[in-house]
Write an enzyme that holds these catalytic residues in place. Structure first.
Site, mmCIF file in Angstrom:
data_model
loop_
_atom_site.group_PDB
_atom_site.id
_atom_site.type_symbol
_atom_site.label_atom_id
_atom_site.label_comp_id
_atom_site.label_asym_id
_atom_site.label_seq_id
_atom_site.Cartn_x
_atom_site.Cartn_y
_atom_site.Cartn_z
ATOM 1 C CG HIS A 1 -8.722 -1.371 4.733
ATOM 2 N ND1 HIS A 1 -8.550 -1.482 3.375
ATOM 3 C CD2 HIS A 1 -8.313 -0.125 5.057
ATOM 4 C CE1 HIS A 1 -8.055 -0.359 2.915
ATOM 5 N NE2 HIS A 1 -7.899 0.478 3.916
ATOM 6 C CG ASP A 2 -11.268 1.986 3.887
ATOM 7 O OD1 ASP A 2 -10.732 2.061 5.009
ATOM 8 O OD2 ASP A 2 -10.696 2.323 2.830
ATOM 9 C CG ASP B 1 -4.468 5.489 0.866
ATOM 10 O OD1 ASP B 1 -5.377 4.690 1.120
ATOM 11 O OD2 ASP B 1 -4.362 6.616 1.395
ATOM 12 C CG ASP C 1 -2.255 0.405 1.060
ATOM 13 O OD1 ASP C 1 -2.464 1.468 0.448
ATOM 14 O OD2 ASP C 1 -3.158 -0.315 1.510
ATOM 15 C CD GLU D 1 -8.987 4.311 -1.420
ATOM 16 O OE1 GLU D 1 -9.805 4.026 -0.568
ATOM 17 O OE2 GLU D 1 -8.034 5.094 -1.208
HETATM 18 C C1 NOJ Z 1 -8.095 5.087 2.005
HETATM 19 C C2 NOJ Z 1 -7.769 3.920 2.867
HETATM 20 O O1 NOJ Z 1 -8.329 2.764 2.316
HETATM 21 C C3 NOJ Z 1 -8.316 4.222 4.241
HETATM 22 O O2 NOJ Z 1 -8.252 3.122 5.102
HETATM 23 C C4 NOJ Z 1 -7.561 5.397 4.789
HETATM 24 O O3 NOJ Z 1 -8.132 5.770 6.020
HETATM 25 C C5 NOJ Z 1 -7.599 6.592 3.842
HETATM 26 N N1 NOJ Z 1 -7.382 6.236 2.486
HETATM 27 C C6 NOJ Z 1 -6.554 7.601 4.216
HETATM 28 O O4 NOJ Z 1 -5.286 7.113 3.890
#
Ligand code: NOJ
Length: 560
Positions: free
Chosen positions: A340-341, A215, A113, A277
């Protein structure tokens, strides 16, 4: 085919299956309750032991690790304070080298990442930048004077809630942060910043990493004039993130230039992958823009089509059809159910009143992910049907970066989907090797029923179905590379689609409901289909297409 770059046949990242690991909670080797790199190494054989006929491995092709760099862990690693080192929480650079070597030995690629939209406020760059208006790094972050009345420089907001600006006494200025105030955004207009990040990227490529997941890769660039974002028509709460059109703080043209530059660097190395992402307002279209006009940006831009869909065939099919239509020539789709989000898919989907059979829904969802055209990305634990720990005691919370009820884009804590991997039914689900200690996040209490060991022993388990799906996919050119075409134009209760190459035709049928007649499409010959995988039919059997589908039946059939 446009003038885009042609892919070499069977690029590993087109045909392989990627597995996301959340390092905090995957496996804890030193028994301190927190996952670590040595723990991942100890569990590698479960992911892929290098034997295609393995009786116990899942058979994935690459691991993507959520951040493992030095970090004060305000956002659990998504706030890096030293890009060149591994957080002691997870181990050392030597451990990382060992992980890469052990993974490669098994034919598994390693993806990191890369959190480069922002750093931690504890990063030495930010510490220096904060000291004065004229230090050598004064322009490495997005600093702005207050408005004459002392107010915020503009109306940009934090994705996590609240204003995107935080005041620094030392500079008498505000700095901008797309996320938490401890995660200041870098100034990507500054060539020195770019060079510093690019040097760091090379460091990890030289170490042998096989790619990166960028990210927040759609928000690197911001408007140089810091113009106000327009508020959406009729929006009552102007301070809610989704009530703004993010014209000036997201997806600016320069963003593509940055990703192109990163792609040029990774292209200097052999077979490296860039995932990104690309979450933004019109997410699907935005994500395809990130392939680049000449397929020279991301190999795999994430959109969130399955994660934001209800468990409804018409909706899911529409998402696939859209993606089929808009994916540029020469580019390749990617899909995931979980990360994970967001809440895990079984927690999102099994709430619906008719969905009474989580095991079979998990298999159907897995089949959808692993047979749609594109690279599938699994999130640890989905292969055993892990669900969110919804009643987790609030004092155990770790997701402190997100602010509840401040108009942020994320509803609440993401902890529920980040609990320890459930390996067996011993203390803490076998997450920690050695003496039992409290794990970083509590284990979901359902681990007696949901765990790897139990699933491996049960031929009808979700895990064994995933293992079969991965194997079938690996052996089927049509499933890896073939075209996708639906047989049902207005799906109501089931999906039926064909994956096809010149040499092979595979039909996938997924029933989302109870007993249901299956109308065989006129241009699919009903005779002679070999069962490759099914939760009802016997694999290896030659059949004619069924007239009726069982509840949640999945059938993956090859035309003989
Ligand atoms: C996206 C990531 O997937 C998330 O977990 C993170 O909090 C934010 N970007 C900030 O880096």
């Amino acid at each position: 085919m446009t003038d885009g770059k042609q892919f070499k046949t069977e690029e590993w990242w087109k045909t392989g299956v990627i597995y996301q690991i959340y390092p905090f909670t995957f496996a804890d080797a030193n028994g301190d309750g927190v996952g670590d790199l040595k723990g991942i190494i100890q569990r590698l054989d479960y992911l892929n032991d290098g034997n295609p006929e393995s009786e116990t491995s899942l058979g994935i092709d690459a691991i993507w690790l959520s951040p493992i760099n030095q970090s004060p862990m305000v956002d659990n690693g998504y706030d890096v304070s030293d890009y060149y080192d591994i957080s002691p929480t997870f181990g050392t650079l030597e451990d990382f080298d060992a992980l890469v070597a052990e993974s490669h030995k098994r034919g598994v690629k390693v993806i990191l990442d890369l959190v480069i939209n922002h750093t931690s406020n504890q990063h030495e760059w930010f510490i220096e930048s904060s000291t004065s208006k004229d230090n050598p790094k004064h322009d490495w972050y997005l600093w702005q004077d207050p408005e004459p009345d002392g107010g915020l420089p503009n109306n940009w907001l934090s994705y996590f809630g609240g204003p995107g600006w935080t005041f620094s006494e030392a500079r008498g200025q505000y700095y901008f942060h797309t996320f938490n105030k401890n995660q200041p955004d870098l100034n990507w207009r500054n060539p020195e910043v770019r060079q510093a990040i690019y040097a760091m990227i090379r460091f990890w490529l030289d170490k042998g990493v096989d790619g990166f997941r960028l990210d927040a890769s759609s928000v690197f660039s911001k408007d140089e004039f810091y113009r106000y974002n327009p508020v959406k028509f009729g929006a009552t709460d102007k301070n809610a993130y989704h009530n703004q059109h993010h014209l000036y703080d997201k997806d600016l043209p320069e963003n593509h230039e940055i990703i192109r530059e990163i792609r040029q660097i990774t292209d200097e190395y052999e077979d490296r992958l860039l995932i990104g992402e690309t979450f933004i307002d019109s997410r699907l279209y935005d994500s395809t823009i990130f392939y680049g006009v000449n397929n020279d940006e991301l190999h795999l831009p994430f959109a969130f089509e399955f994660s934001f869909s209800p468990w409804y065939p018409g909706y899911l099919q529409r998402e696939i059809e859209k993606k089929e239509l808009i994916t540029p020539a020469g580019a390749w789709p990617t899909y995931f159910l979980d990360n994970h989000d967001i809440p895990r898919h079984l927690s999102r989907w099994v709430e619906c009143s008719l969905c009474t059979n989580p095991t079979e829904i998990a298999k159907a969802a897995g089949a959808l992910l692993l047979t749609t055209r594109g690279t599938p990305v699994l999130y640890y634990g989905q292969e055993i049907g892990m669900v969110d720990y919804v009643d987790m005691p609030s004092d155990k919370s770790r997701d402190t970066a997100v602010m509840d009820d401040h108009g942020g884009a994320l509803p609440s804590s993401r902890d529920g989907a980040r609990t320890p991997m459930q390996w067996d039914d011993s203390v803490n689900a076998g997450f920690s090797f050695g003496k039992p200690v409290d794990p970083w996040l509590p284990v979901n209490p359902n681990y007696f029923e949901v765990n790897v060991q139990r699933d491996l022993a049960d031929k009808t388990s979700i895990l064994n179905f995933y293992r079969l799906l991965l194997k079938v996919r690996k052996n089927s050119e049509a499933l890896r590379l073939g075209s996708w075409r639906t047989l049902i134009h207005y799906p109501d209760e089931h999906l039926a689609y064909v994956r096809e190459t010149d040499h092979e035709k595979v039909l996938v049928i997924i029933n989302f409901s109870y007993e249901k007649p299956f109308v065989v499409d006129s241009y699919i010959e009903p005779e002679n289909w070999l069962v490759l995988a099914s939760n009802i039919l016997e694999a290896g059997k030659l059949i004619d297409l069924p007239d009726t589908l069982h509840p949640f039946e999945v059938a993956i059939l090859r035309k003989e």
